[in-house]
Design a protein around this motif. Sequence first.
Motif, PDB file in Angstrom:
ATOM      1  N   PHE A  85      -4.418  14.165  71.655  1.00 54.09           N
ATOM      2  CA  PHE A  85      -5.892  13.420  71.755  1.00 54.09           C
ATOM      3  C   PHE A  85      -6.625  13.501  72.831  1.00 54.09           C
ATOM      4  O   PHE A  85      -5.812  12.467  73.488  1.00 54.09           O
ATOM      5  CB  PHE A  85      -5.695  12.345  70.485  1.00 54.09           C
ATOM      6  CG  PHE A  85      -7.024  11.717  70.133  1.00 54.09           C
ATOM      7  CD1 PHE A  85      -7.660  12.150  68.874  1.00 54.09           C
ATOM      8  CD2 PHE A  85      -7.842  10.810  70.715  1.00 54.09           C
ATOM      9  CE1 PHE A  85      -8.773  11.623  68.618  1.00 54.09           C
ATOM     10  CE2 PHE A  85      -9.028  10.388  70.504  1.00 54.09           C
ATOM     11  CZ  PHE A  85      -9.639  10.792  69.480  1.00 54.09           C
ATOM     12  N   TYR A  92      -8.741  16.243  68.930  1.00 56.64           N
ATOM     13  CA  TYR A  92      -7.368  16.592  68.679  1.00 56.64           C
ATOM     14  C   TYR A  92      -7.209  18.046  68.660  1.00 56.64           C
ATOM     15  O   TYR A  92      -7.675  18.672  67.673  1.00 56.64           O
ATOM     16  CB  TYR A  92      -6.938  15.721  67.211  1.00 56.64           C
ATOM     17  CG  TYR A  92      -5.490  16.011  66.938  1.00 56.64           C
ATOM     18  CD1 TYR A  92      -4.635  15.508  67.647  1.00 56.64           C
ATOM     19  CD2 TYR A  92      -5.163  16.876  65.882  1.00 56.64           C
ATOM     20  CE1 TYR A  92      -3.116  15.404  67.070  1.00 56.64           C
ATOM     21  CE2 TYR A  92      -3.795  17.039  65.482  1.00 56.64           C
ATOM     22  CZ  TYR A  92      -3.061  16.418  66.340  1.00 56.64           C
ATOM     23  OH  TYR A  92      -1.703  16.510  65.869  1.00 56.64           O
ATOM     24  N   TRP A 104      -8.065  11.372  58.766  1.00 57.89           N
ATOM     25  CA  TRP A 104      -8.563  10.904  60.086  1.00 57.89           C
ATOM     26  C   TRP A 104      -9.493   9.984  59.577  1.00 57.89           C
ATOM     27  O   TRP A 104      -9.789   9.233  60.611  1.00 57.89           O
ATOM     28  CB  TRP A 104      -9.263  12.229  60.864  1.00 57.89           C
ATOM     29  CG  TRP A 104      -8.135  13.022  61.566  1.00 57.89           C
ATOM     30  CD1 TRP A 104      -7.579  13.864  61.018  1.00 57.89           C
ATOM     31  CD2 TRP A 104      -7.462  12.627  62.550  1.00 57.89           C
ATOM     32  NE1 TRP A 104      -6.326  14.329  62.189  1.00 57.89           N
ATOM     33  CE2 TRP A 104      -6.546  13.387  63.142  1.00 57.89           C
ATOM     34  CE3 TRP A 104      -7.916  11.519  63.562  1.00 57.89           C
ATOM     35  CZ2 TRP A 104      -5.929  13.332  64.337  1.00 57.89           C
ATOM     36  CZ3 TRP A 104      -7.138  11.296  64.891  1.00 57.89           C
ATOM     37  CH2 TRP A 104      -6.331  12.484  65.181  1.00 57.89           C
ATOM     38  N   ILE A 131     -11.687  17.524  65.168  1.00 59.03           N
ATOM     39  CA  ILE A 131     -10.195  17.826  64.714  1.00 59.03           C
ATOM     40  C   ILE A 131      -9.822  19.178  64.477  1.00 59.03           C
ATOM     41  O   ILE A 131     -10.322  19.991  63.693  1.00 59.03           O
ATOM     42  CB  ILE A 131      -9.946  17.006  63.570  1.00 59.03           C
ATOM     43  CG1 ILE A 131     -10.240  15.552  63.562  1.00 59.03           C
ATOM     44  CG2 ILE A 131      -8.130  17.114  63.190  1.00 59.03           C
ATOM     45  CD1 ILE A 131      -9.621  14.644  64.788  1.00 59.03           C
ATOM     46  N   ASN A 167      -0.248  11.312  72.742  1.00 57.28           N
ATOM     47  CA  ASN A 167       0.310  12.511  72.040  1.00 57.28           C
ATOM     48  C   ASN A 167       1.239  11.918  71.106  1.00 57.28           C
ATOM     49  O   ASN A 167       1.601  11.007  71.498  1.00 57.28           O
ATOM     50  CB  ASN A 167       0.445  13.760  72.878  1.00 57.28           C
ATOM     51  CG  ASN A 167       1.576  13.570  73.992  1.00 57.28           C
ATOM     52  OD1 ASN A 167       2.065  12.439  73.609  1.00 57.28           O
ATOM     53  ND2 ASN A 167       1.845  14.268  74.844  1.00 57.28           N
ATOM     54  N   HIS A 186       0.253  18.372  70.038  1.00 60.30           N
ATOM     55  CA  HIS A 186      -1.013  18.020  70.222  1.00 60.30           C
ATOM     56  C   HIS A 186      -1.528  16.886  70.781  1.00 60.30           C
ATOM     57  O   HIS A 186      -1.160  15.807  70.471  1.00 60.30           O
ATOM     58  CB  HIS A 186      -1.646  18.060  68.898  1.00 60.30           C
ATOM     59  CG  HIS A 186      -1.651  19.476  68.216  1.00 60.30           C
ATOM     60  ND1 HIS A 186      -0.399  20.343  68.156  1.00 60.30           N
ATOM     61  CD2 HIS A 186      -2.473  20.262  67.208  1.00 60.30           C
ATOM     62  CE1 HIS A 186      -0.599  21.343  67.407  1.00 60.30           C
ATOM     63  NE2 HIS A 186      -1.518  21.310  66.913  1.00 60.30           N
TER      64      HIS A 186
END
Length: 277
Positions: A216, A87, A48, A35, A107, A214
């Motif tokens: 993933f 991410y 998370w 992350i 996203n 962003h």
Amino acid sequence: MRIVPILRRWARIGTVASSLFLCGSAWADTFTVGIVPQFEPRMLVEIWAPILSELEHRTGHQFQLVASPQIPDFEQALLQGAFDFAYMNPYHFVIASEAQGYTPVVNDAGRELFGVLVVAAHSDIHTVSDLEGGTIAFPAPNALGAALLMRSDLDRIFGLSYEAHYVGTHSSAYLNVILGRMDAAGGVRATLDANPAYRNSLRIIHETTRLPTHPFAAHDRIAADTVAAVAAAFLAMNTTEDGQAMLARVPFDHVAPANTAQYDILKELNLKTYWIE
């Protein structure tokens, strides 16, 4: 869901990858997740850990959260392919897809990413030009909205001369301004709004070009059925009240399937000029 620390010395990446990070290869149902550290580590874990636990429940796989102390640590690991899933900011994705074959999974279709330049709420700085010769805190040189897009704007649009300081995280950049150590800070709206103390103490004086958010993403070594299961789990979380609350902290307003073409616009901005290895 387990949390493991990242190693700072990447000269041993081959040994590390085979023994620790490439858990998807070593244990068929366990995958590492990196992350980008926009927030301090404790906050990232709080955000998370519940999400990864829910992914475990919905997919039957296990996920290890790999903690990166600062953004440059994350970047080095990402470009070495150290994460099974990650991410990352959109420009991280562009370079990681070229270097390691990462593919976007989901996203946030409900927002756009853009950088914000902030000053203290009661500062006498009201325009970017007022910062001439001043000091600006950035999380890291390659933080997309907070630094890459922002430094590009300050150069191309304003021709601003300033002293840049890279302080590790978005939170640190904001605090440097609030405490009077810096004249301004680069950030993004999501991290600014995540903490009311920051939002109430700072004032935005410039916003950058807007981009897709962003992703993933999954490394291309991950089997297609596993990637599909993870995507389906994220989309299912988006349909429940508890899932939406967890995702909102990322922040994801509306999770949707992502694709590589969405990020082609970044190739047109020539941000390589501002990327620092």
